[in-house]
Design a protein around this motif. Structure first.
Motif, PDB file in Angstrom:
ATOM      1  N   LYS A   4       0.835  -1.200   0.000  1.00 17.23           N
ATOM      2  CA  LYS A   4       0.000   0.000   0.000  1.00 17.23           C
ATOM      3  C   LYS A   4       0.870   1.251   0.000  1.00 17.23           C
ATOM      4  CE  LYS A   4      -3.912  -2.118   2.296  1.00 17.23           C
ATOM      5  NZ  LYS A   4      -4.728  -2.182   3.500  1.00 17.23           N
ATOM      6  N   LEU A   8       0.801   4.171  -2.873  1.00 18.81           N
ATOM      7  CA  LEU A   8       0.571   5.587  -2.556  1.00 18.81           C
ATOM      8  C   LEU A   8       1.728   6.458  -3.029  1.00 18.81           C
ATOM      9  CD1 LEU A   8      -1.041   5.296   0.987  1.00 18.81           C
ATOM     10  CD2 LEU A   8      -2.163   6.003  -1.142  1.00 18.81           C
ATOM     11  N   THR A  53      -4.853   4.923  -6.846  1.00 17.81           N
ATOM     12  CA  THR A  53      -4.596   3.903  -5.838  1.00 17.81           C
ATOM     13  C   THR A  53      -5.525   2.712  -6.047  1.00 17.81           C
ATOM     14  OG1 THR A  53      -3.873   5.606  -4.295  1.00 17.81           O
ATOM     15  CG2 THR A  53      -4.468   3.465  -3.356  1.00 17.81           C
TER      16      THR A  53
END
Length: 149
Positions: A4, A8, A53
Motif C-alpha cells: 500500500k 501511494l 490507488t
C-alpha cells in the motif's frame, strides 16, 4: 505485488510531477490564470490519487508482475484516464465556467498529457523500485545470520 505504501508513493509522485508540469502549460494554452489552473490541477490530482490507488491495486491483481508489456502499460494508463474523466469533466466545467463540450476538450487535453506522463513515469518508477527492493534484499541477506552446518 506492491505494498500500500508503494502504491501511494507511485500515485503521489505521478500526480505531483504532473501538477508541476501541467498547471503552467494549461494556463498558457487556455489563457486562464495560473492560480485557477493550478488549484484545478490540485483538485483533479487529489481525485486522481484516490482513483490511481484503487485502479493500480485492481490492475496489479489482473497483471501481477512488474515486467509489463507495452500493451499492458497502455491498458493500465487508458483505464485510469477513462475512469477519471467521467468525474473530472464536470469539475472542469464548473471550475472554469465552461460548457460541457469545452470542458471535455480541455479534460481530454489533460488526459493526453497524463497518458503520456504515466507511460513515461510508471516504467521509471518500476525500475527504481526494482533496484531499491533488490538492494534491500541484498542488505537483508548480508545481515542475516549465516547458517554454518
Amino acid at each position: 505485488m506492491r505494498s500500500k505504501k508503494e502504491r501511494l508513493a507511485q500515485a503521489g509522485l505521478l500526480e505531483l510531477g504532473g501538477i508541476l508540469i501541467v498547471a503552467p502549460l494549461s494556463a498558457l494554452v487556455t489563457g486562464h490564470d495560473l492560480a485557477s489552473m493550478g488549484s484545478l490541477a490540485v483538485v483533479m490530482s487529489t481525485l486522481a490519487v484516490i482513483w490511481s490507488t484503487v485502479w493500480n491495486w485492481m490492475f496489479d491483481r489482473w497483471v501481477p508482475t512488474r515486467q509489463r508489456s507495452a500493451t499492458q502499460r497502455i491498458a493500465q494508463a487508458l483505464g485510469f484516464e477513462l475512469g477519471l474523466v467521467l468525474v473530472t469533466v464536470f469539475i472542469v466545467a464548473a471550475w472554469l465556467d465552461l460548457g460541457l463540450w469545452q470542458a471535455l476538450l480541455l479534460d481530454l487535453g489533460f488526459v493526453a498529457f497524463f497518458l503520456v506522463w504515466a507511460m513515461i513515469f510508471n516504467p521509471l518508477f518500476d525500475a527504481v523500485m526494482s533496484r531499491l527492493l533488490a538492494r534491500k534484499a541484498a542488505r537483508e541477506q548480508q545481515l542475516a545470520p549465516h547458517n554454518t552446518r
